[in-house]
Design an enzyme around this catalytic site. Structure first.
Site, PDB file in Angstrom:
ATOM      1  N   ARG A  51      57.465  87.544  46.343  1.00 44.53           N
ATOM      2  CA  ARG A  51      58.281  87.513  44.780  1.00 44.53           C
ATOM      3  C   ARG A  51      59.582  88.360  45.117  1.00 44.53           C
ATOM      4  NH1 ARG A  51      54.917  85.891  40.056  1.00 44.53           N
ATOM      5  NH2 ARG A  51      52.850  85.713  41.481  1.00 44.53           N
ATOM      6  N   ARG A  53      47.638  76.418  29.116  1.00 43.97           N
ATOM      7  CA  ARG A  53      46.764  76.522  30.364  1.00 43.97           C
ATOM      8  C   ARG A  53      45.556  76.969  29.696  1.00 43.97           C
ATOM      9  NH1 ARG A  53      49.020  79.531  35.492  1.00 43.97           N
ATOM     10  NH2 ARG A  53      49.581  81.139  34.080  1.00 43.97           N
ATOM     11  N   ARG A  88      57.526  87.667  32.265  1.00 35.94           N
ATOM     12  CA  ARG A  88      57.447  87.324  33.585  1.00 35.94           C
ATOM     13  C   ARG A  88      58.569  86.353  34.044  1.00 35.94           C
ATOM     14  NH1 ARG A  88      51.901  84.331  32.581  1.00 35.94           N
ATOM     15  NH2 ARG A  88      52.084  83.419  34.730  1.00 35.94           N
TER      16      ARG A  88
HETATM   17  P1  AP5 Z   1      50.275  84.692  39.298  1.00 35.18           P
HETATM   18  O1  AP5 Z   1      48.775  84.353  38.990  1.00 35.18           O
HETATM   19  O2  AP5 Z   1      50.550  84.353  40.617  1.00 35.18           O
HETATM   20  O3  AP5 Z   1      51.141  84.012  38.207  1.00 35.18           O
HETATM   21  P2  AP5 Z   1      52.455  83.282  38.255  1.00 35.18           P
HETATM   22  O4  AP5 Z   1      53.323  83.406  39.303  1.00 35.18           O
HETATM   23  O5  AP5 Z   1      53.322  83.701  37.254  1.00 35.18           O
HETATM   24  O6  AP5 Z   1      52.272  81.757  38.330  1.00 35.18           O
HETATM   25  P3  AP5 Z   1      51.129  81.192  37.565  1.00 35.18           P
HETATM   26  O7  AP5 Z   1      49.604  81.288  38.028  1.00 35.18           O
HETATM   27  O8  AP5 Z   1      51.358  81.589  35.957  1.00 35.18           O
HETATM   28  O9  AP5 Z   1      51.723  79.403  37.672  1.00 35.18           O
HETATM   29  P4  AP5 Z   1      51.327  78.305  38.661  1.00 35.18           P
HETATM   30  O10 AP5 Z   1      52.663  78.259  39.322  1.00 35.18           O
HETATM   31  O11 AP5 Z   1      50.109  78.850  39.436  1.00 35.18           O
HETATM   32  O12 AP5 Z   1      50.917  77.081  37.834  1.00 35.18           O
HETATM   33  P5  AP5 Z   1      49.605  76.489  37.506  1.00 35.18           P
HETATM   34  O13 AP5 Z   1      49.385  75.532  38.774  1.00 35.18           O
HETATM   35  O14 AP5 Z   1      48.452  77.269  37.124  1.00 35.18           O
HETATM   36  O15 AP5 Z   1      50.560  85.973  39.197  1.00 35.18           O
HETATM   37  C1  AP5 Z   1      50.283  86.943  37.873  1.00 35.18           C
HETATM   38  C2  AP5 Z   1      50.677  88.344  37.870  1.00 35.18           C
HETATM   39  O16 AP5 Z   1      50.263  88.905  39.051  1.00 35.18           O
HETATM   40  C3  AP5 Z   1      51.996  88.709  38.069  1.00 35.18           C
HETATM   41  O17 AP5 Z   1      52.655  88.426  36.827  1.00 35.18           O
HETATM   42  C4  AP5 Z   1      52.173  89.964  38.655  1.00 35.18           C
HETATM   43  O18 AP5 Z   1      51.882  91.010  37.671  1.00 35.18           O
HETATM   44  C5  AP5 Z   1      50.945  89.876  39.700  1.00 35.18           C
HETATM   45  N1  AP5 Z   1      51.330  89.274  41.165  1.00 35.18           N
HETATM   46  C6  AP5 Z   1      51.128  88.343  41.462  1.00 35.18           C
HETATM   47  N2  AP5 Z   1      51.675  88.154  42.705  1.00 35.18           N
HETATM   48  C7  AP5 Z   1      52.275  89.131  42.837  1.00 35.18           C
HETATM   49  C8  AP5 Z   1      53.216  89.698  44.102  1.00 35.18           C
HETATM   50  N3  AP5 Z   1      53.495  88.776  45.059  1.00 35.18           N
HETATM   51  N4  AP5 Z   1      53.865  90.696  43.773  1.00 35.18           N
HETATM   52  C9  AP5 Z   1      53.563  91.760  42.830  1.00 35.18           C
HETATM   53  N5  AP5 Z   1      52.696  91.305  41.869  1.00 35.18           N
HETATM   54  C10 AP5 Z   1      52.047  90.223  41.760  1.00 35.18           C
HETATM   55  O19 AP5 Z   1      49.931  75.411  36.203  1.00 35.18           O
HETATM   56  C11 AP5 Z   1      50.307  75.868  35.028  1.00 35.18           C
HETATM   57  C12 AP5 Z   1      49.866  74.948  34.135  1.00 35.18           C
HETATM   58  O20 AP5 Z   1      50.465  73.716  34.168  1.00 35.18           O
HETATM   59  C13 AP5 Z   1      48.515  74.630  34.091  1.00 35.18           C
HETATM   60  O21 AP5 Z   1      47.772  74.469  32.589  1.00 35.18           O
HETATM   61  C14 AP5 Z   1      48.338  73.312  34.825  1.00 35.18           C
HETATM   62  O22 AP5 Z   1      47.036  72.684  34.510  1.00 35.18           O
HETATM   63  C15 AP5 Z   1      49.626  72.477  34.268  1.00 35.18           C
HETATM   64  N6  AP5 Z   1      50.224  71.726  35.329  1.00 35.18           N
HETATM   65  C16 AP5 Z   1      50.569  72.100  36.682  1.00 35.18           C
HETATM   66  N7  AP5 Z   1      50.956  71.204  37.194  1.00 35.18           N
HETATM   67  C17 AP5 Z   1      51.344  70.227  36.440  1.00 35.18           C
HETATM   68  C18 AP5 Z   1      52.204  68.925  36.390  1.00 35.18           C
HETATM   69  N8  AP5 Z   1      52.672  68.470  37.526  1.00 35.18           N
HETATM   70  N9  AP5 Z   1      52.210  68.207  35.286  1.00 35.18           N
HETATM   71  C19 AP5 Z   1      51.799  68.889  34.077  1.00 35.18           C
HETATM   72  N10 AP5 Z   1      51.082  70.019  33.998  1.00 35.18           N
HETATM   73  C20 AP5 Z   1      51.100  70.441  35.137  1.00 35.18           C
HETATM   74 MG    MG Z   2      48.874  80.532  39.656  1.00 37.32          MG
END
Ligand code: AP5
Ligand code: MG
Length: 204
Positions: A88, A125, A170
């Site tokens: 990150r 989601r 975020r």
């Molecule tokens: P984390 O769980 O990694 O959350 P994020 O990076 O904010 O990413 P998301 O999981 O929210 O999104 P995603 O890209 O995976 O999307 P998804 O596939 O689910 O991190 C959470 C927390 O943990 C951070 O805030 C921090 O506190 C901590 N953390 C984690 N890593 C860290 C690090 N390296 N350092 C420090 N702290 C850390 O898809 C989202 C939605 O969209 C779903 O509903 C899905 O069904 C839909 N969707 C997906 N693709 C499509 C598409 N092509 N078209 C339409 N809808 C879609």
């Molecule tokens: Mg994720």
């Protein structure tokens, strides 16, 4: 080590969704730092208790904690990985090279998307607490309302960091940190940028 992938991108850009599909189809081991941290919270481990509030506020957990958690899950060097949600920041990118990849082959993939659409995706989601399957009430609902397609559990929940005020925090933190990470991989010739606004099946 076989070729691994590092998935970079904003909250909601689809990193987790594509990781799961690619792991099932191509034998990657999927390591999501967010999922690993949430597992610790669910177990109420000392680490989980320490990071719970930080994650509820949408802030980043400290680099040492996250790289250690990732390192614990690394298996033999013939395994290929998708690292989802790490790095990150630039320090994490360096840690990944020094501690886990050590100059082995990998590519970084940046999921590029408009902020407006990210907010929309995150608000819809839902996740299965039993097996971790991810759905979207608008774009990818489960076949039967409230029931997980994969494991039939009825425990589908909204992540507590997907509330509107936490999502904006975020996204702010993401915007503050992503540029140096992209530059880091671009300078190494390892960066691929994809249009993450496309449909899930097109991306695959
Ligand atoms: P984390 O769980 O990694 O959350 P994020 O990076 O904010 O990413 P998301 O999981 O929210 O999104 P995603 O890209 O995976 O999307 P998804 O596939 O689910 O991190 C959470 C927390 O943990 C951070 O805030 C921090 O506190 C901590 N953390 C984690 N890593 C860290 C690090 N390296 N350092 C420090 N702290 C850390 O898809 C989202 C939605 O969209 C779903 O509903 C899905 O069904 C839909 N969707 C997906 N693709 C499509 C598409 N092509 N078209 C339409 N809808 C879609
Ligand atoms: Mg994720």
């Amino acid at each position: 080590m076989a070729q691994s992938l590092v998935f970079l991108g904003a909250p909601g850009s689809g990193k987790g969704t594509q990781s799961k599909l690619l792991s099932e189809e191509h034998g990657f081991k999927h390591l999501s730092t967010g999922d690993l941290l949430r597992e610790e919270i669910q177990k109420k481990s000392p680490l989980g208790q320490r990071v719970d509030d930080i994650m509820k506020q949408g802030k980043l957990v400290d680099d040492a904690t996250v790289i250690d958690l990732l390192a614990d899950r690394f298996q033999g060097k013939n395994q290929k990985y998708i690292i989802d949600g790490f790095p990150r920041n630039e320090d994490q990118a360096k840690l990944l090279d020094e501690r886990l990849f050590k100059g082995k082959g990998y590519a970084a993939v940046f999921f590029n998307m408009e902020t407006e659409e990210l907010v929309d995706r995150l608000s819809g989601r839902i996740t299965c607490r039993q097996c971790g399957a991810v759905y979207n009430l608008k774009t990818m609902p489960p076949a039967k309302t409230g029931v997980c397609d994969k494991c039939s559990s009825q425990d589908l929940y909204q992540r507590n960091d997907d509330k509107a005020e936490v999502v904006s925090e975020r996204l702010k933190i993401y915007e503050e940190n992503i540029r140096p990470v992209l530059r880091y991989y671009q300078n190494k010739g390892l960066l691929t940028i994809i249009d993450a606004g496309q449909e899930t099946s097109t991306l695959r």
